[in-house]
Enzyme design. Structure first.
Site, PDB file in Angstrom:
ATOM      1  N   HIS A 163      -9.009   2.507  -6.613  1.00 13.45           N
ATOM      2  CA  HIS A 163      -9.577   3.064  -5.382  1.00 13.45           C
ATOM      3  C   HIS A 163      -8.537   3.898  -4.636  1.00 13.45           C
ATOM      4  CE1 HIS A 163      -7.774  -0.849  -5.211  1.00 13.45           C
ATOM      5  NE2 HIS A 163      -7.484  -0.702  -3.941  1.00 13.45           N
ATOM      6  N   ARG A 164      -7.309   3.385  -4.575  1.00 14.98           N
ATOM      7  CA  ARG A 164      -6.243   4.086  -3.843  1.00 14.98           C
ATOM      8  C   ARG A 164      -5.874   5.370  -4.577  1.00 14.98           C
ATOM      9  NH1 ARG A 164      -3.795  -0.143  -2.791  1.00 14.98           N
ATOM     10  NH2 ARG A 164      -4.843  -0.234  -0.768  1.00 14.98           N
ATOM     11  N   LYS A 172      -3.580   0.076 -12.841  1.00 14.54           N
ATOM     12  CA  LYS A 172      -4.076   0.156 -11.463  1.00 14.54           C
ATOM     13  C   LYS A 172      -3.804   1.524 -10.867  1.00 14.54           C
ATOM     14  CE  LYS A 172      -4.068  -1.797  -6.875  1.00 14.54           C
ATOM     15  NZ  LYS A 172      -3.450  -2.575  -5.819  1.00 14.54           N
ATOM     16  N   LYS A 203       0.829  -1.195   0.000  1.00 10.25           N
ATOM     17  CA  LYS A 203       0.000   0.000   0.000  1.00 10.25           C
ATOM     18  C   LYS A 203       0.870   1.253   0.000  1.00 10.25           C
ATOM     19  CE  LYS A 203      -3.396   0.040   3.035  1.00 10.25           C
ATOM     20  NZ  LYS A 203      -4.375  -0.286   4.115  1.00 10.25           N
ATOM     21  N   ASP A 212      -7.970   2.536   4.977  1.00  7.33           N
ATOM     22  CA  ASP A 212      -8.585   1.228   5.145  1.00  7.33           C
ATOM     23  C   ASP A 212      -9.360   0.872   3.883  1.00  7.33           C
ATOM     24  OD1 ASP A 212      -8.562  -0.805   7.242  1.00  7.33           O
ATOM     25  OD2 ASP A 212     -10.721  -0.774   6.904  1.00  7.33           O
ATOM     26  N   PHE A 242      -0.894  -7.034  -5.545  1.00  2.00           N
ATOM     27  CA  PHE A 242      -0.938  -7.928  -4.388  1.00  2.00           C
ATOM     28  C   PHE A 242      -2.378  -8.382  -4.113  1.00  2.00           C
ATOM     29  CE2 PHE A 242      -2.599  -4.923  -1.177  1.00  2.00           C
ATOM     30  CZ  PHE A 242      -2.377  -3.714  -1.822  1.00  2.00           C
TER      31      PHE A 242
HETATM   32  P1  ITT Z   1      -2.984  -1.587   7.170  1.00  2.29           P
HETATM   33  O1  ITT Z   1      -4.395  -1.645   7.729  1.00  2.29           O
HETATM   34  O2  ITT Z   1      -1.908  -1.797   8.178  1.00  2.29           O
HETATM   35  O3  ITT Z   1      -2.762  -0.360   6.335  1.00  2.29           O
HETATM   36  P2  ITT Z   1      -3.863  -3.947   5.700  1.00  2.29           P
HETATM   37  O4  ITT Z   1      -3.171  -4.888   4.788  1.00  2.29           O
HETATM   38  O5  ITT Z   1      -4.568  -4.519   6.902  1.00  2.29           O
HETATM   39  O6  ITT Z   1      -2.817  -2.828   6.126  1.00  2.29           O
HETATM   40  P3  ITT Z   1      -6.417  -2.886   4.750  1.00  2.29           P
HETATM   41  O7  ITT Z   1      -7.055  -3.217   6.056  1.00  2.29           O
HETATM   42  O8  ITT Z   1      -6.647  -1.522   4.182  1.00  2.29           O
HETATM   43  O9  ITT Z   1      -4.837  -3.084   4.815  1.00  2.29           O
HETATM   44  O10 ITT Z   1      -6.833  -3.895   3.634  1.00  2.29           O
HETATM   45  C1  ITT Z   1      -7.392  -5.142   3.920  1.00  2.29           C
HETATM   46  C2  ITT Z   1      -6.982  -6.111   2.864  1.00  2.29           C
HETATM   47  O11 ITT Z   1      -7.586  -5.771   1.626  1.00  2.29           O
HETATM   48  C3  ITT Z   1      -5.500  -6.171   2.563  1.00  2.29           C
HETATM   49  O12 ITT Z   1      -4.807  -6.936   3.525  1.00  2.29           O
HETATM   50  C4  ITT Z   1      -5.516  -6.820   1.201  1.00  2.29           C
HETATM   51  O13 ITT Z   1      -5.739  -8.217   1.307  1.00  2.29           O
HETATM   52  C5  ITT Z   1      -6.754  -6.196   0.575  1.00  2.29           C
HETATM   53  N1  ITT Z   1      -6.385  -5.032  -0.240  1.00  2.29           N
HETATM   54  C6  ITT Z   1      -6.303  -3.734   0.152  1.00  2.29           C
HETATM   55  N2  ITT Z   1      -5.942  -2.950  -0.873  1.00  2.29           N
HETATM   56  C7  ITT Z   1      -5.784  -3.763  -1.937  1.00  2.29           C
HETATM   57  C8  ITT Z   1      -5.408  -3.565  -3.276  1.00  2.29           C
HETATM   58  O14 ITT Z   1      -5.126  -2.364  -3.751  1.00  2.29           O
HETATM   59  N3  ITT Z   1      -5.320  -4.624  -4.087  1.00  2.29           N
HETATM   60  C9  ITT Z   1      -5.605  -5.861  -3.642  1.00  2.29           C
HETATM   61  N4  ITT Z   1      -5.965  -6.142  -2.396  1.00  2.29           N
HETATM   62  C10 ITT Z   1      -6.058  -5.102  -1.535  1.00  2.29           C
END
Ligand code: ITT
Length: 180
Positions: free
Chosen positions: A164-165, A159, A10, A61, A137
């Protein structure tokens, strides 16, 4: 500006998207609350992050919301990815016609110790029939954004231009002129 996250993918994407800005990574290994609201999770997380670094900071999030599955995995996307992975999601989607899904991101930020503010970014798309691509990822290899044929994992350039990001960070950078 500090981006607090445990997920280096991220952070690296944010660096790429906000190329001209000074962004610092805080390795934030913090146990998130469980909630059906991304905003609620982000609100609590950013307060914890601010307590840790005591300067302007944001967290983000994200969840993948699949319509046929009533929004699952949603705010549980991280846990579900670890437990059943993309193979498990594709199994749940076997034979399903409505493959529409949304990646939803909330950025929560604090510029001072009192106030929490939010910006949101979304990306609509569909769940592919099989995993494709090796970039990105987690859910990237099964998510095809609307209007495209490739999954996020097949084209990281794609991407980072419409995810979304990207949408959330674009809005964020308009609100907060980050230092270049
Ligand atoms: P932090 O909360 O510490 O930032 P995290 O990995 O737990 O890290 P999120 O709660 O935001 O992040 O995201 C939950 C999950 O969603 C993340 O672990 C990935 O499996 C998935 N995810 C988030 N963004 C993604 C993306 O851009 N592409 C693919 N999967 C994503």
């Amino acid at each position: 500006m500090i981006f607090a996250t445990s997920n280096i993918n991220k952070f690296n994407e944010a660096k790429e998207i906000l190329k001209n800005y000074e962004l610092t990574h805080l390795q934030f290994d913090y146990t998130e609350i469980r909630s059906d609201s991304l905003e609620e999770i982000a609100r609590i997380s950013v307060r914890a992050a601010y307590r840790m670094c005591k300067e302007a900071v944001f967290v983000e999030d994200t969840g993948l919301f699949i319509n046929h599955l009533s929004g699952f995995p949603g705010t549980y996307s991280g846990w579900v990815q670890k437990k059943i992975g993309n193979a498990g999601i594709l199994k749940l989607m076997e034979g399903v016609e409505d493959r529409t899904a949304t990646f939803d991101t909330i950025i929560a930020y604090m510029m001072d110790k009192e106030h929490v503010s939010f910006v949101r970014g979304k990306c609509e798309g569909t769940i592919s029939l099989e995993p494709r691509g090796t970039n990105g990822f987690d859910y990237d290899s099964i998510f095809v954004p609307d209007g495209e044929h490739q999954t996020f994992a097949e084209s990281i350039e794609l991407k980072n231009k419409l995810s979304h990001r990207y949408n959330a960070l674009l809005e964020f950078s308009k609100r907060i002129p980050l230092r270049t």
